[in-house]
Design a protein around this motif. Sequence first.
Motif, PDB file in Angstrom:
ATOM      1  N   VAL A 292      -7.966   2.113  -7.467  1.00 38.62           N
ATOM      2  CA  VAL A 292      -8.663   2.876  -8.528  1.00 38.62           C
ATOM      3  C   VAL A 292      -7.226   3.852  -8.832  1.00 38.62           C
ATOM      4  O   VAL A 292      -7.320   3.787  -9.896  1.00 38.62           O
ATOM      5  N   SER A 293      -6.715   4.791  -7.579  1.00 38.53           N
ATOM      6  CA  SER A 293      -5.375   4.923  -8.148  1.00 38.53           C
ATOM      7  C   SER A 293      -4.043   4.708  -7.905  1.00 38.53           C
ATOM      8  O   SER A 293      -4.227   4.891  -6.204  1.00 38.53           O
ATOM      9  N   ARG A 294      -3.006   4.675  -8.401  1.00 40.15           N
ATOM     10  CA  ARG A 294      -1.533   5.038  -7.309  1.00 40.15           C
ATOM     11  C   ARG A 294      -0.708   6.621  -7.813  1.00 40.15           C
ATOM     12  O   ARG A 294      -0.628   6.078  -8.912  1.00 40.15           O
ATOM     13  N   VAL A 295      -0.135   6.990  -7.374  1.00 41.32           N
ATOM     14  CA  VAL A 295       0.047   8.276  -7.291  1.00 41.32           C
ATOM     15  C   VAL A 295       1.062   8.422  -7.283  1.00 41.32           C
ATOM     16  O   VAL A 295       1.646   9.783  -7.225  1.00 41.32           O
ATOM     17  N   SER A 296       1.371   7.991  -5.991  1.00 38.82           N
ATOM     18  CA  SER A 296       3.269   8.109  -5.584  1.00 38.82           C
ATOM     19  C   SER A 296       4.141   6.633  -4.982  1.00 38.82           C
ATOM     20  O   SER A 296       3.333   5.738  -6.060  1.00 38.82           O
ATOM     21  N   GLY A 297       5.004   6.833  -5.610  1.00 41.03           N
ATOM     22  CA  GLY A 297       6.030   5.738  -5.767  1.00 41.03           C
ATOM     23  C   GLY A 297       6.687   5.079  -4.000  1.00 41.03           C
ATOM     24  O   GLY A 297       7.559   4.671  -4.073  1.00 41.03           O
ATOM     25  N   VAL A 298       6.096   5.832  -2.727  1.00 44.48           N
ATOM     26  CA  VAL A 298       6.181   5.540  -1.493  1.00 44.48           C
ATOM     27  C   VAL A 298       4.898   4.830  -0.763  1.00 44.48           C
ATOM     28  O   VAL A 298       4.032   5.746  -0.257  1.00 44.48           O
TER      29      VAL A 298
ATOM     30  N   VAL B  71       1.092  -0.872   0.013  1.00 44.45           N
ATOM     31  CA  VAL B  71       0.244  -0.758  -0.173  1.00 44.45           C
ATOM     32  C   VAL B  71       0.572   1.170  -0.462  1.00 44.45           C
ATOM     33  O   VAL B  71       2.600   1.592   0.896  1.00 44.45           O
ATOM     34  N   PHE B  72       0.559   1.760  -0.695  1.00 40.13           N
ATOM     35  CA  PHE B  72       1.328   3.312  -0.773  1.00 40.13           C
ATOM     36  C   PHE B  72       0.658   4.943  -0.580  1.00 40.13           C
ATOM     37  O   PHE B  72      -0.570   4.486  -0.517  1.00 40.13           O
ATOM     38  N   ILE B  73       1.673   5.446   0.568  1.00 43.94           N
ATOM     39  CA  ILE B  73       0.936   6.835   0.480  1.00 43.94           C
ATOM     40  C   ILE B  73       0.409   7.425  -0.491  1.00 43.94           C
ATOM     41  O   ILE B  73       0.991   7.287  -1.435  1.00 43.94           O
ATOM     42  N   GLY B  74      -0.774   7.703  -1.149  1.00 42.91           N
ATOM     43  CA  GLY B  74      -1.747   8.827  -1.990  1.00 42.91           C
ATOM     44  C   GLY B  74      -2.887   7.226  -2.407  1.00 42.91           C
ATOM     45  O   GLY B  74      -3.862   8.075  -3.368  1.00 42.91           O
ATOM     46  N   ASP B  75      -2.670   6.527  -1.956  1.00 43.52           N
ATOM     47  CA  ASP B  75      -3.400   5.430  -2.887  1.00 43.52           C
ATOM     48  C   ASP B  75      -4.967   5.393  -2.551  1.00 43.52           C
ATOM     49  O   ASP B  75      -5.808   5.810  -1.703  1.00 43.52           O
ATOM     50  N   ILE B  76      -5.429   5.150  -3.640  1.00 44.32           N
ATOM     51  CA  ILE B  76      -6.841   6.168  -3.422  1.00 44.32           C
ATOM     52  C   ILE B  76      -7.784   4.887  -4.175  1.00 44.32           C
ATOM     53  O   ILE B  76      -7.894   3.838  -5.217  1.00 44.32           O
ATOM     54  N   PHE B  77      -8.602   4.417  -3.018  1.00 40.99           N
ATOM     55  CA  PHE B  77      -9.699   3.153  -3.054  1.00 40.99           C
ATOM     56  C   PHE B  77     -10.326   3.583  -3.043  1.00 40.99           C
ATOM     57  O   PHE B  77     -11.181   4.741  -2.935  1.00 40.99           O
ATOM     58  N   GLN B  78     -11.579   2.571  -3.445  1.00 44.04           N
ATOM     59  CA  GLN B  78     -12.968   2.621  -3.876  1.00 44.04           C
ATOM     60  C   GLN B  78     -13.758   2.041  -2.821  1.00 44.04           C
ATOM     61  O   GLN B  78     -12.592   1.063  -2.061  1.00 44.04           O
ATOM     62  N   TRP B  79     -14.802   2.522  -1.957  1.00 48.92           N
ATOM     63  CA  TRP B  79     -15.566   1.354  -0.582  1.00 48.92           C
ATOM     64  C   TRP B  79     -16.704   2.421  -0.890  1.00 48.92           C
ATOM     65  O   TRP B  79     -16.619   3.394  -0.235  1.00 48.92           O
ATOM     66  N   GLY B  80     -17.472   1.137  -1.523  1.00 44.42           N
ATOM     67  CA  GLY B  80     -18.464   1.176  -1.694  1.00 44.42           C
ATOM     68  C   GLY B  80     -19.494   2.874  -2.385  1.00 44.42           C
ATOM     69  O   GLY B  80     -18.002   2.958  -3.259  1.00 44.42           O
ATOM     70  N   ASP B  81     -19.376   3.744  -2.308  1.00 48.08           N
ATOM     71  CA  ASP B  81     -19.922   5.074  -2.869  1.00 48.08           C
ATOM     72  C   ASP B  81     -18.851   6.149  -2.234  1.00 48.08           C
ATOM     73  O   ASP B  81     -19.041   7.366  -3.168  1.00 48.08           O
ATOM     74  N   ALA B  82     -17.612   5.687  -1.946  1.00 46.85           N
ATOM     75  CA  ALA B  82     -17.329   6.732  -1.184  1.00 46.85           C
ATOM     76  C   ALA B  82     -15.635   5.951  -1.899  1.00 46.85           C
ATOM     77  O   ALA B  82     -15.252   5.505  -2.679  1.00 46.85           O
ATOM     78  N   LEU B  83     -15.044   7.059  -1.829  1.00 47.35           N
ATOM     79  CA  LEU B  83     -12.948   7.484  -1.962  1.00 47.35           C
ATOM     80  C   LEU B  83     -11.838   7.761  -1.121  1.00 47.35           C
ATOM     81  O   LEU B  83     -12.435   8.362  -0.410  1.00 47.35           O
TER      82      LEU B  83
END
Length: 225
Positions: free
Chosen positions: A163-169, A98-110
Amino acid sequence: MEYPVTVFIGKVREYEGSRPSAIGKVQVEGELSLTDRGLVGDQQAEKKIHGGPDRALCHYPREHYEQWAREFPEQAAWFVAPAFGENLSTVGLTEANVFIGDIFQWGDALIQVTQPRSPCFKVNFHSGIGDLSGLMQEKTRCGWLYRVIAEGKVAADAPLALVSRVSGVSVKEAAAIAWHTPFDDEQYHRLLSAAGLSASWAKTMQKRRLSGKIESFSRRLWGRG
């Protein structure tokens, strides 16, 4: 890939011999509302260091519990979710992937990963293990925190999906930079550059760059200093 999730919320309680805490959470089923402050019905005792926009949810990997139980067999019964006060528990997601900035979808939320969870002395009191907070930090079995970037309805039967990975850390790398290495301005700059990093961690890393010093962890880990 989707990850089934178990969900927990808790109320602030008084604990003789320690400060009030909402670490004692209970599993919930069905639909819940998630706001930018976290799950409706979940509480935090000390809002200066718990909760808030960058720390709306706490996630702890369930597989860590088996490791802790092997290392502390006398307290093995304590090591079951949500002993660390987490809101979300999964198998398959860890600090390493899991990376800093990772965006997960959970139900209707992000929801977006903001920082490793910074262990504090309260887990020592509740576990009966005098340096569990220090071991969580040393072994990077700390979990991580989220901000809510899109509110909505969520549920225990709605899996997490990256749904999105925005950093390499990674969360593990962030913890290593912050806790495990001597002063390293280049690595602090790298962590500061990680999209999605929490404001509090950004402040800490920048203060280190300006002062050339690493702050003491004693008050957070052991409640002294």
